[in-house]
Enzyme design. Structure first.
Site, PDB file in Angstrom:
ATOM      1  N   TRP A  41      56.463  28.190 -92.474  1.00 52.97           N
ATOM      2  CA  TRP A  41      55.411  28.705 -93.348  1.00 52.97           C
ATOM      3  C   TRP A  41      55.831  29.993 -94.037  1.00 52.97           C
ATOM      4  O   TRP A  41      55.465  30.237 -95.198  1.00 52.97           O
ATOM      5  CB  TRP A  41      54.115  28.869 -92.557  1.00 52.97           C
ATOM      6  N   ASP A 110      50.769  37.478 -92.588  1.00 49.38           N
ATOM      7  CA  ASP A 110      50.127  36.180 -92.401  1.00 49.38           C
ATOM      8  C   ASP A 110      49.955  35.973 -90.900  1.00 49.38           C
ATOM      9  O   ASP A 110      50.936  35.796 -90.170  1.00 49.38           O
ATOM     10  CB  ASP A 110      51.005  35.083 -93.015  1.00 49.38           C
ATOM     11  N   LYS A 134      43.297  27.467 -86.920  1.00 48.72           N
ATOM     12  CA  LYS A 134      43.935  27.611 -85.611  1.00 48.72           C
ATOM     13  C   LYS A 134      43.006  28.305 -84.608  1.00 48.72           C
ATOM     14  O   LYS A 134      42.730  27.770 -83.545  1.00 48.72           O
ATOM     15  CB  LYS A 134      45.232  28.430 -85.735  1.00 48.72           C
TER      16      LYS A 134
END
Length: 299
Positions: A41, A110, A134
């Site tokens: 990511w 992030d 999440k």
């Protein structure tokens, strides 16, 4: 623990939209932003940022197959960078930053896969964001935290939906917001408080991950972790067995024991156990017991 000097925004599109919005708002055309490439990511966030300006990959984790996060001696920063971006927890290869990296540039993080999974030094950052799915709530919405003085430096000549200043002015209601997702996030925040807050979340997550890491470390080499010990994630435990055939058999037999979703990400292979805040300790104990029994039969 956030003070009044923070903007708190709920924005549609998840963290992937933030990969583009952060550089769109804060990376000048003639500027450079530093990015740490520590996983799948993080790598994708770099690709998005390159649409808007120059990116210096201050650490290239592809060279070590993302087996660790860098120490300060491995990071090549740009003097006067517009900002320094990193991903605190990397889900696919199972690594995380135990400590916040040092930088003289504004820090952007992030935290999608571990937001509110442990106490965090918010004030060392200028921007923090997380996709909800999440630890926070349903997919499709991102929680974005912006220091007000940093937010004021952002561009205002952007299309409305991509401009943080306009989202802020409208109180996250620039258009019809994802009300169900935001409501559910509020319910999760209440649950975290009721459980004892971020300190308790960290204690639980450390214990849960240790149960599985212990099964790896005491397997005599039958299981091999993808992450170096110093970089191990508390949210995602990624490991391999001696062969791909055994990987597949492990996943199949674990599913028969009602442990599903263990197949590793296609970019890493192997096995991945994701054990976010709400995942119970009992599930980790069950997996560790199965790991020991499987190794005894197949080792």
């Amino acid at each position: 623990g956030l003070g009044d000097d923070w903007e708190i925004l709920f924005i549609q599109g998840g963290a992937t939209t933030q990969f583009a919005m952060m550089p769109m708002n804060f990376l000048p055309a003639d500027g450079t932003a530093d990015y740490l490439d520590t996983g799948v990511w993080a790598h994708k966030s770099i690709a998005e940022a390159r649409h808007f300006g120059n990116v210096n990959v201050a650490f290239d984790g592809t060279q070590c197959n993302y087996d660790h996060v860098p120490g300060s001696d491995e990071i090549n920063q740009t003097e006067g960078a517009a900002y320094f971006h990193y991903c605190s927890n990397n889900t696919v290869f199972g690594t995380r930053f135990e400590n916040i990296p040092d930088s003289d540039s504004p820090l952007i993080c992030d935290t999608s896969s571990e937001m509110f999974g442990r106490p965090f030094d918010w004030d060392r950052h200028c921007a923090i964001y997380a996709g909800a799915q999440k630890n926070l709530g349903p997919s499709g919405v991102a929680l974005v935290l912006l220091k007000k003085d940093f937010a004021e430096q952002g561009r205002t000549d952007l299309p409305s939906m991509f401009c943080y200043a306009r989202h802020s002015k409208a109180g996250s209601r620039l258009n019809t917001p994802p009300t169900f997702g935001i409501y559910m996030m509020g319910q999760v925040f209440n649950w975290i408080h009721e459980q004892g807050g971020l300190t308790e979340m960290e204690r639980r997550n450390s214990e849960k991950s240790s149960i599985i890491y212990d099964a790896i470390d005491t397997s005599g080499g039958f299981y091999t972790g993808l992450a170096q010990e110093s970089s191990r994630s508390h949210m995602n435990v990624s490991f391999r067995l001696p062969t791909e055939e055994l990987d597949d058999r492990f996943v199949e037999e674990a599913a028969a024991e009602k442990m599903d979703g263990l197949k590793g990400h296609r970019d890493a292979g192997g096995i991945r156990a994701s054990i976010y805040n709400a995942f119970p300790r009992e599930g980790c104990e069950c997996l560790a017991s199965f790991m020991k029994e499987f190794a005894a039969r197949n080792g």
